[in-house]
Enzyme design. Structure first.
Site, mmCIF file in Angstrom:
data_model
loop_
_atom_site.group_PDB
_atom_site.id
_atom_site.type_symbol
_atom_site.label_atom_id
_atom_site.label_comp_id
_atom_site.label_asym_id
_atom_site.label_seq_id
_atom_site.Cartn_x
_atom_site.Cartn_y
_atom_site.Cartn_z
ATOM 1 N N TYR A 125 0.852 -1.192 0.000
ATOM 2 C CA TYR A 125 0.000 0.000 0.000
ATOM 3 C C TYR A 125 0.886 1.240 0.000
ATOM 4 O O TYR A 125 1.935 1.263 0.641
ATOM 5 C CB TYR A 125 -0.916 -0.002 1.230
ATOM 6 C CG TYR A 125 -2.010 -1.044 1.151
ATOM 7 C CD1 TYR A 125 -3.293 -0.702 0.705
ATOM 8 C CD2 TYR A 125 -1.782 -2.378 1.495
ATOM 9 C CE1 TYR A 125 -4.306 -1.653 0.620
ATOM 10 C CE2 TYR A 125 -2.790 -3.327 1.424
ATOM 11 C CZ TYR A 125 -4.051 -2.961 0.982
ATOM 12 O OH TYR A 125 -5.052 -3.896 0.896
ATOM 13 N N GLU A 126 0.439 2.282 -0.698
ATOM 14 C CA GLU A 126 1.292 3.453 -0.885
ATOM 15 C C GLU A 126 1.545 4.212 0.406
ATOM 16 O O GLU A 126 2.439 5.044 0.476
ATOM 17 C CB GLU A 126 0.711 4.383 -1.947
ATOM 18 C CG GLU A 126 -0.628 4.979 -1.596
ATOM 19 C CD GLU A 126 -1.307 5.628 -2.795
ATOM 20 O OE1 GLU A 126 -0.826 5.480 -3.926
ATOM 21 O OE2 GLU A 126 -2.343 6.284 -2.582
ATOM 22 N N SER A 127 0.792 3.892 1.457
ATOM 23 C CA SER A 127 1.060 4.494 2.760
ATOM 24 C C SER A 127 2.334 3.938 3.387
ATOM 25 O O SER A 127 2.728 4.377 4.463
ATOM 26 C CB SER A 127 -0.121 4.260 3.695
ATOM 27 O OG SER A 127 -0.530 2.908 3.673
ATOM 28 N N GLY A 128 2.989 2.979 2.720
ATOM 29 C CA GLY A 128 4.269 2.479 3.215
ATOM 30 C C GLY A 128 4.198 1.088 3.822
ATOM 31 O O GLY A 128 5.184 0.612 4.384
#
Lengths: 272, 256, 272, 256
Positions: free
Chosen positions: D51-54
């Protein structure tokens, strides 16, 4: 997913003559055991890369594994100089050693660029020093917005990076903590990677300050307890400072160096 | 009592005194680390020590054996990666003082830690190299150098500029776009030199007790500028000496 | 060392009309309470910066605080669109809103450049998209080593960055964990910073995954329990999903929006 | 029994089946996240969700409400910063599959999530914008798009290229130096389209059960290419449906 291998098999498969090899560890978690295995397997013509080449690189250089060193600080940390490194540079013994020399900031950013899939990195660095005179790998670059001139360095992309870590799980996920330096970047910048670990466990319990390398981003993991000796492994062992001091005398003469390598590396009992 | 200390101890104490409480200091291993930790334990409890291994705000209770020593990570406010310490903390000029050693130093505070003698590719002596020093020298608010003074070290022109001081003199740092203030202070085993605000030349401003100007001149490889009002440093206090010696002793006794 | 302040004093001192302000939080730890204080203090002409402007930015925009938005994704996460943002863009209500639009990768790297004291960052990004047509802040840059063309974006340097974190100690050292997004970079890129925290404690016990902002790198810390409500604060509270859904209806019409802001922000009881 | 599912459920199940076990998948919130988690719980237990939130290797036991949901951090192998997830993980091409939605899509798989109608500065509808999509579309090994099919969505030419597919056709990605393979598969509520290896045009290759080619043509804003051998997807299995519905139900019941 990373393969679990023996140290001997891991080095045999992943480290090849002529490779560009980074054994990283910013004076903590230094992969000594893997370096010794490279010496035992008599790798030649390596380009050795490391920010802080220290005793293990002195040994690799003295053993004739390297033809080139890319680095930013070469010494015996807290003790003094590296005599095998000096002998190679000053007297081409046992073989000539070509140098490419940077600052820490430059080397760190070169790894970052490699890990990021970029061909270069930008920094404020090297300005006014004599370092850019001796390599074409330090160049000016202009900001396309402000026109300001900064410094560019090319990405480092080792053929193989070797690091030591505290733990891995059976899927090859690697966990390290304490001073983790530039190891994540060095592994991600490399084509292949080998991680030696103190322990292989079922579950990696979270630890404050941990850095995790997912198993799918690592090529191979080898179980090598005490694999960073005589350097530190946070949570496992402290530095064997007597050895670091003793190295100064051992490495000063070629004969005493060769004797030490024969007894402690070449003829050493190798962990399975 | 006042004779009961070595020149190295005087140097380290003088260097420690140079560090102001509440500032952030980028510290190298060796003399800088010893002096910075002495300062932290004596007059500067809120000195923020930053080691290039990524330890921000380290508060070691013994001297680290190297920048990788676990005592730095264990006692730091934060441990960050090496790229981060250089990119996010040093490069933007967040660090007040850079604390460096030197193998050679010239009158403009240019530092050599790379090669001595001969040619770069065929040197007489190969030294460890740059490490973090070029960017520490460039980016810190100011630089303090701690180095033993001798003709071998204090030379007219360094064989290799590893870390820039004031280059060839006034205006060079600005012309190159360097943001940090440069090597304002050099602390040796003989006294203290400060960069002249106009000429940028290192100028003897303070002597350690019992040292003469002639002694300093004799250990300097260029015609040394001397301040009109030359001060003398206070000798180490009993407290400073006791703490320094206790710190030094920790290097011998590493827990295992 | 960071000052400990009240939220009202912190905003009054650090957020000024016309400022470039980043309230960051990658859908976790969103500084809602600080955003409300900015609305209460009726700041105007702000350039609002954020990767993921969501409900709090919808509120700031609808309340007329902003004249410009620099962003990469503007929506109500998991719910839908932002009606106040749309109304400002489509109908200039309550004031016109100028947009500068990027991708997440571009915005993240702009903060990294700001935190690093560099005027620009390099990435592989935006290629072939229509985004570069609408801003001069996306430009090509050539690698000085390979000649390859990449993309440059200028550093973001907010006048002030506001973030929410779990804890601070009395020296203003800030500790956050969970998804920490781009908050470190946003704080370090800014001239000034304000951190709201759930708790102020004597000692920051280490937590796995923590990010620490040393007190000397932060301008001010305000104790604001539940300061990220209705978003998440890992270890303290989960998202008030009912509110996120309700916001869709509240914000759809100007009147219901204004009524909500009046009752829940302007006339709200303010924590001391 | 086979009629007992919706078109959206068929779409999500078909998308989940598209993901191969052991690959790494960059997942957006919404339909991609639902499908990716369905795949992980069914046939692809070793699917690595990013996920692009890390959050790397997230294994949520309920559907996240947003990319900031704590369940992603709690179950991830590693949580890294947002700059790191884009720079170290996405950009170098380490991710096998990028899983995207779209507001508009054209025959070459170009995606618009920015503005619809009017002019960029004065649009008819302002959409959320790019997010991580432009670089996901550029750098992943391949892209899978999941989107409901209609004339409003499947249009001849997108109003704004937010994320590049094959541009104007063959050779465009290579010419621009993009390393990822582009949008190979588009999964809709009517069937599956795949990019033709030669023409790069999205071509109908599979229908969901009960859907006709004419229905798909009627929902496509360009003359639709249809594969010679048109397959029909298996309807969702009872297991797939049960798990999907259980996942969807978790969105309603958030722990507090």
């Amino acid at each position: 997913m990373a393969k679990l291998v023996s140290l001997a098999d891991g080095v045999a498969e992943l480290v090849r003559d002529g490779d560009t090899v980074a054994l990283e560890g910013f004076t903590h978690l230094i992969p000594f055991a893997a370096g010794h295995e490279i010496i035992r397997q008599r790798r030649r013509e390596l380009t050795l890369v490391r920010m802080t080449p220290d005793v293990i690189y002195d040994q690799l250089i003295g053993a004739g594994c390297a033809r080139r060193l890319v680095f930013s600080w070469g010494g015996n940390p807290g003790v003094g100089s590296l005599h095998r490194f000096r002998d190679a540079v000053q007297n081409s013994w046992p073989v000539p050693l070509e140098l490419e020399e940077h600052s820490h900031a430059g080397m760190a950013n070169r790894y970052v660029a490699g890990a990021s899939g970029l061909p270069f990195a930008v920094l404020r660095g090297y300005t006014g020093t004599d370092l850019p005179r001796h390599t074409t790998n330090i160049r000016p670059i202009d900001c396309p917005f402000t026109g300001e001139t900064l410094t560019a360095v090319p990405a480092l992309r080792p053929d193989v990076t070797v690091v030591h870590a505290q733990r891995a799980d059976r899927a090859g996920n690697v966990q390290m903590w304490g001073i983790t330096g530039v190891q994540k970047e060095a592994v991600l910048a490399a084509e292949r990677s080998l991680v030696t670990v103190e322990e292989i466990v079922d579950e990696l319990d979270p630890v404050p300050g941990q850095v995790i390398l997912p198993g799918w981003a690592v090529t191979a993991v080898a179980h090598v307890p005490d694999g960073a000796h005589p350097s530190y492994t946070q949570g496992y062992s402290v530095r064997d400072n007597d050895f670091y001091r003793a190295w100064d005398a051992i490495s000063r003469e070629r004969a005493s160096f060769q004797d030490w390598i024969a007894r402690h590396v070449l003829d050493a009992e190798v962990p399975a | 009592m006042t004779a009961d200390y070595s020149a190295d101890e005087m140097m380290t104490v003088a260097a420690a005194r140079q560090l102001r409480d509440g500032t952030a200091c980028f510290v190298g291993i060796g003399l800088p680390s010893t002096a910075a930790n002495l300062a932290r334990v004596t007059h500067a409890p809120n000195l923020v020590l930053i080691y290039e291994s990524g330890c921000l705000g380290a508060k070691p209770d013994r001297l680290p054996l190297s920048i990788g020593d676990g005592v730095l990570a264990d006692t730091a406010d934060a441990v960050v990666s090496v790229p981060e310490v250089f990119n996010y903390w040093l490069q933007p000029g967040r660090i007040d003082v850079g604390f460096l050693g030197a193998a050679q130093l010239d009158r403009y505070g240019n530092i050599n830690t790379t090669v001595i003698g001969g040619d770069y590719t065929d040197p007489k002596v190969r030294l460890p190299g740059a490490g973090g020093a070029p960017e520490i020298a460039a980016s810190c608010g100011e630089v303090v150098v701690i180095v033993r003074q001798s003709l071998r070290t204090f030379i007219d022109r360094v064989d290799f500029v590893t870390s820039l001081g004031y280059g060839a003199g006034p205006g060079d740092r600005a012309r190159l776009g360097l943001r940090g203030g440069g090597p304002k202070t050099v602390i040796t085993d003989l006294g203290v030199l400060e960069a002249d605000p106009v000429s940028c030349e290192l100028t003897l401003t303070r002597l350690h007790p019992g040292v003469t100007v002639d002694q300093v001149r004799a250990a300097t490889g260029w015609p040394l500028a001397v301040a009109d009002e030359l001060a003398t440093n206070e000798p180490p206090t009993a407290d400073e000496l006791a703490i320094l010696r206790a710190l030094e002793a920790t290097k011998q006794a590493v827990p295992s």
